[in-house]
Design an enzyme around this catalytic site. Structure first.
Site, PDB file in Angstrom:
ATOM      1  N   GLU A   8      54.721  12.947  -2.252  1.00  0.00           N
ATOM      2  CA  GLU A   8      54.533  11.514  -1.979  1.00  0.00           C
ATOM      3  C   GLU A   8      55.130  10.609  -3.054  1.00  0.00           C
ATOM      4  OE1 GLU A   8      50.522  10.578  -0.768  1.00  0.00           O
ATOM      5  OE2 GLU A   8      50.800  11.619   1.120  1.00  0.00           O
ATOM      6  N   GLU A  24      50.729  17.780   5.014  1.00  0.00           N
ATOM      7  CA  GLU A  24      49.355  17.258   4.979  1.00  0.00           C
ATOM      8  C   GLU A  24      49.066  16.514   6.270  1.00  0.00           C
ATOM      9  OE1 GLU A  24      48.092  14.881   1.605  1.00  0.00           O
ATOM     10  OE2 GLU A  24      49.239  16.141   0.234  1.00  0.00           O
TER      11      GLU A  24
HETATM   12  C1  BGP Z   1      47.609  12.086   0.229  1.00  0.00           C
HETATM   13  C2  BGP Z   1      47.679  12.871  -1.062  1.00  0.00           C
HETATM   14  C3  BGP Z   1      46.627  13.924  -1.217  1.00  0.00           C
HETATM   15  C4  BGP Z   1      45.300  13.605  -0.580  1.00  0.00           C
HETATM   16  C5  BGP Z   1      45.403  12.875   0.741  1.00  0.00           C
HETATM   17  C6  BGP Z   1      44.098  12.313   1.242  1.00  0.00           C
HETATM   18  O1  BGP Z   1      48.155  10.820   0.028  1.00  0.00           O
HETATM   19  O2  BGP Z   1      48.931  13.540  -1.166  1.00  0.00           O
HETATM   20  O3  BGP Z   1      46.541  14.247  -2.578  1.00  0.00           O
HETATM   21  O4  BGP Z   1      44.398  13.088  -1.454  1.00  0.00           O
HETATM   22  O5  BGP Z   1      46.339  11.822   0.702  1.00  0.00           O
HETATM   23  O6  BGP Z   1      43.832  11.115   0.569  1.00  0.00           O
HETATM   24  P1  BGP Z   1      42.438  10.726  -0.048  1.00  0.00           P
HETATM   25  O7  BGP Z   1      42.064  11.821  -0.947  1.00  0.00           O
HETATM   26  O8  BGP Z   1      42.658   9.448  -0.746  1.00  0.00           O
HETATM   27  O9  BGP Z   1      41.516  10.585   1.120  1.00  0.00           O
END
Ligand code: BGP
Length: 467
Positions: free
Chosen positions: A165, A367
């Site tokens: 990201e 993801e």
């Molecule tokens: C993405 C990231 C992850 C993860 C996910 C969920 O942006 O790559 O590391 O955290 O989001 O987000 P959050 O943990 O803020 O709910």
């Protein structure tokens, strides 16, 4: 378009699951690990920091056993740079590197394909203190770190992801820059240096392990116009180029997206490009593309009246608007999670089709998932039908994207097990496996498969035929 029948998921489809080092490992200062920027993170009262997380560092064998029980074909994890090289650029920490060696061995022993992200939001603190990604020295440090990883793990790890990201680190930089949020010119300089670092790692891997694959893992999402007013359509187009395509254009085509470049010039944040950078970027070609997908966004035309940027509750998936560029808008066709993230399974299909159409490369969903306040029942069960429903709808759309002709090679939901959220601590859970801990009390740290674990096991066993 309606199909008589959707195509089956291809043989060898990488049904996987994801995590990242600082969110799951804990052991923040064990066995010689150096601090990363995440260790400086000061969460609001009542929210955990990252020091213990899910204590995966001390439960790794047990966790991989559970991955095997789930039937995972792939596991996407990230390597903590400061565990391997405590100050980012100096001596290698053999004990830290050995952890990843054992993890990879355990995965391979269970026929689980290791998918290793080299950098996921956790810059070694020493590099950060020397200027971080804004400095060219961090590019050199990353290249050396890449060499160490490829030398020591490259015989067994054949799927690499360079940077997680990168676009989120530019657009929502707070969580990665403790103490001081850099201004836009600095952020775009950081980003340029990350492009160069990724390109160097890509070329190095191809030289050292021609049989291995490497690519970036940005957060990509289709951006919808708030209406068919052509001004809204242009705003959506602009924001999609600036937020998404710029990152894949540099990685795949070796040049900046022209519209994003025009934006950077207009905003006075075009990066300094050193001689040789563009040649290097043009030479380094990714083999596949990671895509983190959570939600689409809907935007309207900017009015440039001082009110385009509106504070809205949320985090990396919430479009805040930008003066003279776009305004965030609501989408009445879609619902939201309890954390305010839009749920849009069809948007996944749209996003995959757009990526495939632009770049023609295989795609791995790195993801996608649902954060929720899961509850451990008195009888030791965790019922998460909402997560099953969310993933089923997204898997169906992934299958339709495959039917549309997208070369989708795998799907790694976020996350294999519960872990610390980037913004909302331990209360916001994503895992197939529940971890018995709260925000402040650690609990037993027992691993408890949720209902979604059993459901996903059936999906994997049937290669997506039974959802
Ligand atoms: C993405 C990231 C992850 C993860 C996910 C969920 O942006 O790559 O590391 O955290 O989001 O987000 P959050 O943990 O803020 O709910």
């Amino acid at each position: 378009m309606f199909y008589k029948q959707a195509k089956a998921f291809p043989d060898g489809f990488l049904w996987g699951a994801s995590t990242s080092s600082y969110q799951v490992e804990g052991a923040w200062n064990a066995d010689g690990k150096g601090p990363s920027v995440q260790d400086l993170h000061e969460p609001p009262a009542g929210i955990t920091d990252f020091k213990v997380a899910s204590d995966h560092y001390h439960h790794m064998e047990e966790d991989v056993e559970l991955m095997a029980e789930l039937g995972l074909k792939a596991y996407r994890f990230s390597v903590s740079w400061s565990r391997v090289i405590p100050d980012g650029a100096g001596k290698v920490n053999e004990a830290g590197l050995a952890f990843y060696g054992r993890l990879v061995d355990a995965l391979v022993a269970h026929d689980i394909v290791p998918v290793a992200t080299m950098f996921h939001f956790d810059l070694p603190l020493a590099l950060h203190e020397n200027g971080g990604w804004a400095e060219r020295a961090t590019i050199d440090a990353f290249e050396r770190y890449a060499r160490v990883l490829f030398e020591r793990l490259g015989d067994r790890v054949k799927h690499w992801l360079t940077i997680n990201e990168q676009n989120v680190m530019v657009i929502h930089p707070g969580a990665m820059n403790p103490g001081r949020v850099p201004d836009q010119p600095e952020l775009y300089q950081q980003s340029h240096n990350m492009f160069v670092a990724s390109a160097k790692a890509t070329l190095l891997l191809h030289e050292m392990w021609p049989d291995a694959k490497i690519g970036p893992a940005p957060n990509i999402t289709a951006i919808y116009p708030a209406s068919c007013d052509p001004r809204d359509v242009i705003a959506a187009d602009n924001w999609e180029a600036i937020r998404c395509w710029n990152y894949l254009d540099v990685a795949c085509f070796g040049h900046y997206n022209p519209l994003a470049w025009a934006y950077m010039e207009e905003k006075g944040c075009a990066p300094r490009i050193e001689p040789g950078d563009m040649e290097l970027l043009a030479k380094a070609k990714p083999d596949y593309l990671g895509c983190n997908y959570y939600a689409t966004a809907t935007v309207a035309a900017a009015k440039n009246d001082g009110h385009d940027r509106a504070p809205r509750a949320g985090d990396q998936q919430v479009m805040l608007g930008e003066e003279g560029v776009y305004r965030g808008a609501e989408n009445s066709s879609l619902t939201k999670t309890e954390y305010g993230w839009i749920i849009d399974a069809v948007g996944l299909r749209t996003t995959l089709r757009r990526i495939a159409g632009r770049y023609g490369l295989p795609i791995l969903i790195t993801e996608n998932g649902l954060g929720a306040k899961d509850v451990l029942e008195a009888d030791g069960t965790v019922h998460d039908p909402y997560r099953i429903d969310y993933l089923r709808r997204h898997f169906e759309q992934a299958q339709l994207a495959i039917t549309d002709g997208v070369d989708l090679i795998g799907y790694c939901p976020w996350s294999f097990m519960d872990l610390v959220s980037t913004h909302q601590g331990y209360g916001k859970r994503y895992g197939f496996v529940y971890i018995d801990r709260g925000e402040e009390e650690l609990g037993s740290l027992a691993r408890i498969p949720k209902d979604s674990f059993r459901w996903y096991k059936g999906v994997i066993r049937s290669n997506g035929a039974e959802m």
